[in-house]
Every structure is written in C-alpha cells, then in structure tokens.
Design a protein around this motif. Sequence first.
Motif, PDB file in Angstrom:
ATOM      1  N   MET A 185      45.891  96.343 108.107  1.00  0.00           N
ATOM      2  CA  MET A 185      45.163  96.823 109.098  1.00  0.00           C
ATOM      3  C   MET A 185      43.903  95.869 109.406  1.00  0.00           C
ATOM      4  O   MET A 185      43.494  96.560 110.325  1.00  0.00           O
ATOM      5  N   MET A 186      43.825  94.520 109.598  1.00  0.00           N
ATOM      6  CA  MET A 186      42.812  94.322 109.870  1.00  0.00           C
ATOM      7  C   MET A 186      43.295  94.144 110.949  1.00  0.00           C
ATOM      8  O   MET A 186      42.216  93.609 112.677  1.00  0.00           O
ATOM      9  N   SER A 187      44.279  93.809 111.722  1.00  0.00           N
ATOM     10  CA  SER A 187      44.731  93.245 113.250  1.00  0.00           C
ATOM     11  C   SER A 187      44.676  94.408 114.291  1.00  0.00           C
ATOM     12  O   SER A 187      44.258  94.545 115.311  1.00  0.00           O
ATOM     13  N   ILE A 188      44.379  95.851 114.014  1.00  0.00           N
ATOM     14  CA  ILE A 188      44.334  96.800 114.773  1.00  0.00           C
ATOM     15  C   ILE A 188      43.223  97.503 114.340  1.00  0.00           C
ATOM     16  O   ILE A 188      42.449  98.078 113.769  1.00  0.00           O
ATOM     17  N   PRO A 189      42.410  97.675 115.931  1.00  0.00           N
ATOM     18  CA  PRO A 189      40.743  98.525 116.211  1.00  0.00           C
ATOM     19  C   PRO A 189      40.719  99.812 115.553  1.00  0.00           C
ATOM     20  O   PRO A 189      42.459 100.798 115.459  1.00  0.00           O
ATOM     21  N   LEU A 190      39.974 100.430 114.378  1.00  0.00           N
ATOM     22  CA  LEU A 190      39.440 101.457 114.253  1.00  0.00           C
ATOM     23  C   LEU A 190      40.454 102.113 112.191  1.00  0.00           C
ATOM     24  O   LEU A 190      40.300 103.129 112.608  1.00  0.00           O
ATOM     25  N   TYR A 191      41.727 101.036 112.636  1.00  0.00           N
ATOM     26  CA  TYR A 191      42.744 100.978 111.819  1.00  0.00           C
ATOM     27  C   TYR A 191      41.956 101.147 110.297  1.00  0.00           C
ATOM     28  O   TYR A 191      42.050 102.247 109.050  1.00  0.00           O
ATOM     29  N   ASP A 192      41.108 100.051 110.163  1.00  0.00           N
ATOM     30  CA  ASP A 192      40.640  99.952 108.648  1.00  0.00           C
ATOM     31  C   ASP A 192      39.278 101.445 108.689  1.00  0.00           C
ATOM     32  O   ASP A 192      39.407 101.475 107.400  1.00  0.00           O
ATOM     33  N   SER A 193      38.188 101.681 109.871  1.00  0.00           N
ATOM     34  CA  SER A 193      37.678 102.990 109.427  1.00  0.00           C
ATOM     35  C   SER A 193      38.963 104.958 108.851  1.00  0.00           C
ATOM     36  O   SER A 193      38.158 104.819 108.278  1.00  0.00           O
ATOM     37  N   ALA A 194      39.911 104.105 110.074  1.00  0.00           N
ATOM     38  CA  ALA A 194      40.816 105.425 109.858  1.00  0.00           C
ATOM     39  C   ALA A 194      41.307 105.400 107.769  1.00  0.00           C
ATOM     40  O   ALA A 194      40.901 106.881 107.101  1.00  0.00           O
ATOM     41  N   LEU A 195      41.481 104.366 107.255  1.00  0.00           N
ATOM     42  CA  LEU A 195      42.308 104.375 106.048  1.00  0.00           C
ATOM     43  C   LEU A 195      40.985 104.626 104.927  1.00  0.00           C
ATOM     44  O   LEU A 195      40.909 105.456 104.164  1.00  0.00           O
ATOM     45  N   MET A 196      39.357 104.294 105.627  1.00  0.00           N
ATOM     46  CA  MET A 196      38.103 104.664 104.525  1.00  0.00           C
ATOM     47  C   MET A 196      37.852 105.878 105.012  1.00  0.00           C
ATOM     48  O   MET A 196      37.414 106.574 103.937  1.00  0.00           O
ATOM     49  N   MET A 197      38.898 106.510 106.064  1.00  0.00           N
ATOM     50  CA  MET A 197      37.891 108.018 105.936  1.00  0.00           C
ATOM     51  C   MET A 197      39.199 108.470 105.447  1.00  0.00           C
ATOM     52  O   MET A 197      38.464 109.815 104.963  1.00  0.00           O
ATOM     53  N   SER A 198      40.096 108.455 105.697  1.00  0.00           N
ATOM     54  CA  SER A 198      41.129 108.947 103.882  1.00  0.00           C
ATOM     55  C   SER A 198      41.095 108.944 102.478  1.00  0.00           C
ATOM     56  O   SER A 198      41.006 109.718 102.042  1.00  0.00           O
ATOM     57  N   ALA A 199      39.956 107.437 102.450  1.00  0.00           N
ATOM     58  CA  ALA A 199      39.468 107.157 101.155  1.00  0.00           C
ATOM     59  C   ALA A 199      38.567 108.627 100.753  1.00  0.00           C
ATOM     60  O   ALA A 199      38.191 108.936 100.013  1.00  0.00           O
ATOM     61  N   LEU A 200      37.891 108.624 102.100  1.00  0.00           N
ATOM     62  CA  LEU A 200      36.479 109.657 102.217  1.00  0.00           C
ATOM     63  C   LEU A 200      36.470 110.716 101.547  1.00  0.00           C
ATOM     64  O   LEU A 200      36.623 111.608 100.476  1.00  0.00           O
ATOM     65  N   ILE A 201      37.454 111.127 102.035  1.00  0.00           N
ATOM     66  CA  ILE A 201      38.551 112.600 102.701  1.00  0.00           C
ATOM     67  C   ILE A 201      39.060 113.438 100.804  1.00  0.00           C
ATOM     68  O   ILE A 201      38.188 113.909  99.661  1.00  0.00           O
ATOM     69  N   LEU A 202      39.792 111.409 100.032  1.00  0.00           N
ATOM     70  CA  LEU A 202      40.497 112.062  98.605  1.00  0.00           C
ATOM     71  C   LEU A 202      39.103 112.667  98.156  1.00  0.00           C
ATOM     72  O   LEU A 202      38.986 113.283  96.947  1.00  0.00           O
ATOM     73  N   PHE A 203      38.112 111.095  98.242  1.00  0.00           N
ATOM     74  CA  PHE A 203      36.980 111.357  97.136  1.00  0.00           C
ATOM     75  C   PHE A 203      35.949 112.071  97.307  1.00  0.00           C
ATOM     76  O   PHE A 203      35.008 112.898  95.878  1.00  0.00           O
ATOM     77  N   ALA A 204      35.512 112.831  98.436  1.00  0.00           N
ATOM     78  CA  ALA A 204      34.519 114.343  98.306  1.00  0.00           C
ATOM     79  C   ALA A 204      35.835 115.166  97.892  1.00  0.00           C
ATOM     80  O   ALA A 204      34.523 116.495  97.367  1.00  0.00           O
ATOM     81  N   SER A 205      36.851 115.464  98.318  1.00  0.00           N
ATOM     82  CA  SER A 205      38.026 116.297  97.507  1.00  0.00           C
ATOM     83  C   SER A 205      37.597 116.762  95.919  1.00  0.00           C
ATOM     84  O   SER A 205      37.867 117.655  95.445  1.00  0.00           O
ATOM     85  N   ILE A 206      37.854 115.373  95.767  1.00  0.00           N
ATOM     86  CA  ILE A 206      38.243 115.924  94.852  1.00  0.00           C
ATOM     87  C   ILE A 206      36.759 115.696  93.677  1.00  0.00           C
ATOM     88  O   ILE A 206      36.756 116.280  92.461  1.00  0.00           O
ATOM     89  N   LEU A 207      35.302 115.363  94.130  1.00  0.00           N
ATOM     90  CA  LEU A 207      34.575 115.815  93.926  1.00  0.00           C
ATOM     91  C   LEU A 207      34.274 116.678  93.423  1.00  0.00           C
ATOM     92  O   LEU A 207      33.824 117.824  92.638  1.00  0.00           O
ATOM     93  N   ILE A 208      34.879 117.379  94.573  1.00  0.00           N
ATOM     94  CA  ILE A 208      33.705 118.864  94.756  1.00  0.00           C
ATOM     95  C   ILE A 208      34.501 119.521  93.672  1.00  0.00           C
ATOM     96  O   ILE A 208      33.926 120.368  92.426  1.00  0.00           O
ATOM     97  N   PHE A 209      36.183 119.629  94.060  1.00  0.00           N
ATOM     98  CA  PHE A 209      37.518 120.220  92.762  1.00  0.00           C
ATOM     99  C   PHE A 209      36.526 119.753  91.521  1.00  0.00           C
ATOM    100  O   PHE A 209      36.279 121.073  90.706  1.00  0.00           O
ATOM    101  N   ASN A 210      36.464 118.971  90.787  1.00  0.00           N
ATOM    102  CA  ASN A 210      35.933 118.541  89.617  1.00  0.00           C
ATOM    103  C   ASN A 210      34.568 119.180  89.514  1.00  0.00           C
ATOM    104  O   ASN A 210      34.656 118.991  88.063  1.00  0.00           O
ATOM    105  N   PHE A 211      33.111 119.064  90.274  1.00  0.00           N
ATOM    106  CA  PHE A 211      32.482 119.882  90.299  1.00  0.00           C
ATOM    107  C   PHE A 211      32.620 121.287  89.433  1.00  0.00           C
ATOM    108  O   PHE A 211      31.982 121.444  88.338  1.00  0.00           O
ATOM    109  N   PHE A 212      33.015 121.788  90.105  1.00  0.00           N
ATOM    110  CA  PHE A 212      32.863 122.761  89.538  1.00  0.00           C
ATOM    111  C   PHE A 212      34.023 123.766  88.539  1.00  0.00           C
ATOM    112  O   PHE A 212      33.764 124.537  87.804  1.00  0.00           O
TER     113      PHE A 212
END
Lengths: 271, 299
Positions: B260-287
């Motif tokens: 993803m290094m060659s395309i601008p914002l791609y890196d950030s987009a993948l990080m955002m998908s990791a964040l979506i995963l992380f956050a939704s799993i944290l919420i589910f797990n927590f409750f």
Amino acid sequence: MLMRATCGIIILVMGLILFTIFRKGLPVLNWQILTSVPKGGYYFGGEGGILNAILGSLYLAIGSTILSLIISLPSALFLNIHLKKHQKLQNTIRLFIDVLWGIPSVVYGAFAFTIMIYFGFRASLMAGIVTVTLFISPIMIRGMDEALKTIPNTLLEAAYSLGSTKYETAYRVFLRQAMPGIATAILLSFGRAIGDAASVLFTTGFTDNIPKSLTQPAATLPLSIFFQLSSPIPEVQQRAYAAAIVLTVIILLISITGRAISFRYSKNDIK
Amino acid sequence: MEFRRLNRKILDSYNTILMIVTLSFVLLTPIVMLVILGFKSATLLQEHSIFRLLFTSAWEPGKGNFGFLPFILGSISITVLSVLIAGPICLLTAFYLTQYAGVKLVRIMQPIIDILAGIPSVVYGVWGILVIVPFISDIIAPQFHVQTTGYTLITGSIVLAVMIIPFILNILIEIFRTIPIELTEATLSLGATRWEVIKHVLVRKAKPGIISAFGLGISRAFGETIAVLMVAGNVAKIPHGLFDPVYPLPALIANNYGEMMSIPLYDSALMMSALILFASILIFNFFSRVSIYRLERNL
C-alpha cells in the motif's frame, strides 16, 4: 436425540479435519521435506523442504513465549497477591485483560508494521517475536490468573505469618502451588504463537534461509502453508499439506502434554 | 542478620516495582494501539467524510475512492451466518454435556473441544479448501442451479462456524456449570422432565450468559483472518446471496498490507479498517464480558 446428534457432529468434524489433513499430507511427507530448506526453483516444484519454516516457527514461538513469560508471570502474581485486598481493581483489570483477549491478531500485525515503518525497521524475527508477545500476553496472564485464583487465602496468610515478604510468597509459594496451571497456560500460549499467521505476515517476513540472528527475517509454518497452497502447481500445493501435518502434530503434542500435566498434578492440589 | 533483612526488603520492593511495570505495560499497549490507529486513520478522515467512507461501495485506491461498505457488509454477513450455524449446535451440545451425558462422554469431549480450539486457523483454511469448497461447488450449488467456484460467503461461514464452535461451547459449558445443581434437582423432584429443566431453569437463569457467549463468538468470528481469507473468495462487492464471494475486513488488511506504500492514503485506509475491527470487537467483548461477570457474581 438432536442433542446427541450435535455432539456427534462435533466429534465427526474433528475426525474429518484430522483425517483430511493426514490423508492429503502423509503421502507427500518425507524426510527430505522435513530436513532441507527450499532449493532453487522450489516454488515451481523443485527440490527442497520446509525446514526453514519449521525452525523459523519454533524460534518465533519459543522466543515470544519466553518474552511473554517475563511479562506475564509478574503481572499475574501481582494481580493475585498484591491486589488481593483490592477486589474492585482486581476485577477491573481482569475484565480489561479479558476484553484484550479477543483483539484479532491481524490488528496487532498491522499496528506493529506501522511502528516498524516509522522507525525504519525491516521485517525480522525480532519484530515477529515482539508482535506475537503482545498478542499472546493477555492469553498467558489470564491462564495463569485462573490457576493462581484457586489458591486458598489461608495459604497466603500462612506464608505471611511465617514472615515471608510478598516477593517470597509470590515466587516460592504461589508459583510452586499453581505450577501445573501455569505450565498449561504457557503451553496454550505457545500453541497460539506457533499457529498464528496474521500477526507475523508483515512483521516476520518470509525467507528460504534459516534465520541466523534476530534481525533477519524468518519463515513460519502457517505462512509457508498459506503461500504454497496459493501456488498453481500441484507439487507445491501438496507440500502445503505436508506442512499442515507438521503444524497439526505440534498442536496435538501441545494439547496432549497439557492434559498430561494437569492430570498428573491434579492429585496434589490442596483443596 | 540486619543486612539480610534489609536485603529482603529491598528485593521485595524492587519486585513490586517490576510487577507494576509489566502489568502496566500489558494494560497500556492496547491504549497506545488505539491512539496510533486513530491518529493514522485521521489522515484519511480529513480527505473524505466518514459517511462517504462507511456507506459507499466504490473501492478504487488508485483513484482515491475508499468505500468500506462491501468489506463491512462482507464481515457482518459472514459473521452473522457463522454464528447462526454454530449457535444451535453449541447450545444443544452444551445442554447435552451438562445435563444428560455421563462422565465418560464428557471426558472424551473435553479434549476434542480443546484440540478443535487449538488447531491453527491456517489448518482450518486448508481443510476448508479441501473439503468445504468442493462440497459447495459440486454438491450444494448445483442443487440451486448456481455456477460457483466454491469460494463463497457460505463456504467462509461454514469454516468459520467450525472454528468458533469450541470457543462458544467452552464458555457455555462453564456458564451452565455455575448454575447451582440444587436448582435443577429441585425442579426435577417436582416432576419436571430434563427438557423442562433446561427450558425453565437453565435457559432462564443463564440467559445473559448465553447471549454473552454468542457475543464473544461474534467478536471471534469478526476478527478471524487467514482461514476466511483462504476460502471466502475476496471480491470487493456487496454480496447478494449465499453463493457470492465476500471480502471481509481482516482479509482486506492481510491481502493489501505491504503493497500500500505506493498509493497515497491507502496506508491510512487500511489503518482505518484495523481501527474499525479493533473498536467493534472491543465494544462487543466489553459488553459480553461485563454481563458474564455479573452473572457469575449473582449466582
């Protein structure tokens, strides 16, 4: 009746998984695959084996298990000895670690990779070990914690009354008392470390050589299976099945050892 | 003598500090992760509005279009389906093992569940390719007159279901065991059948626990990467049926990271998908965890 059927389904599925892996892999499995590294043209069906991946995985799993042990054992002991009187804090930390338990390894992998790029590190065995350590530590701590939790309060009081410091109570009394449970927790984490692919995908890299130092990249069994299986050449695909057997056997051995430990020591428990 | 006593005290306090350091390290790591992932995705969020990112389906990193919708829907559909498959099997088996089965069967089942839980996901992936993929493409799909390669939503869900069964089952068994045996015995002595005991005592008492077990199963399935990546097909389109390929979020990260290094914002987009995963799993797990804790405390 239906319930017996679902129970049967589970037994059947496990049988089916093991059967499929062994039937596909056994005909291909031979000494050469286990004891040599990939030679030229290996990924087009040439000579060689998966020793690089077997050793790489073992290095990675052993390294991260040891590193995680250094972090987890003091944390788990602290949770059960120093925080014994602070029930609320203890429960909050337990809850927090339980929540961490479920974070997928791919997130750890992606996170570690970002950090590596930021500092300009290349994929290496070391980076893989650190990433996997982050990922297995919550598992190890909670496993140890479950074992330490069962130790009766009276033992703690007895140790104190003999004049032990908290340090001595932790490592001489609690550690010894919970040893089987702690050993099982370590084994479980080792199994996690060796079987996980997503966390090492970007951090450990992949190479045909056996790593000679921590700064070199290393191959791992799960990735070796994954890469070989995506090859269009049947011979290469078959080697993926052989590698899957190796990985499965390691996991089975871990499971059996864990059972043996808990069976052997369960008689000595103070109830 | 005096010296030794002092030594012990120093050792003790050093050790306490070490313990606090290691524990805080473990507890702080995820917070650092969350902050860095958030920071990284902020770059993308500055360029595009969050609604456009989450609710459009055009995924063309080269042109700067990042619509997460197909991946989010892919993840949700595969997760929901796998829990729908695994749920009834887990529940019935847990009832059977805690209420009907003899000691012998339990002793056989426990190691089987443990082994299933321990098998690495890549091995499940291999099994999925060898067994489930041909099963779907050669046997099931022709029944519905569908042409497919076998790498579909339903294939991924079945493989995923098998992977989360031992996980959910273990939690369910643990929860059912916390229900006091006097309670079930009292009901039996009033003339209730075993099934009535399950329906009126076990399920009613353990309801929050059952829901939480499924919640944890959902977060497990949501984050599973390699096995799903191997069998789900990975086509970035919104799935319309069981036999369509899907491309879940974890697979997106695993497949595209590194290039993803060659395309601008791609890196950030993948990080955002990791964040979506992380956050939704944290919420589910927590409750889920909170309600399990409550249940265990109340019993």
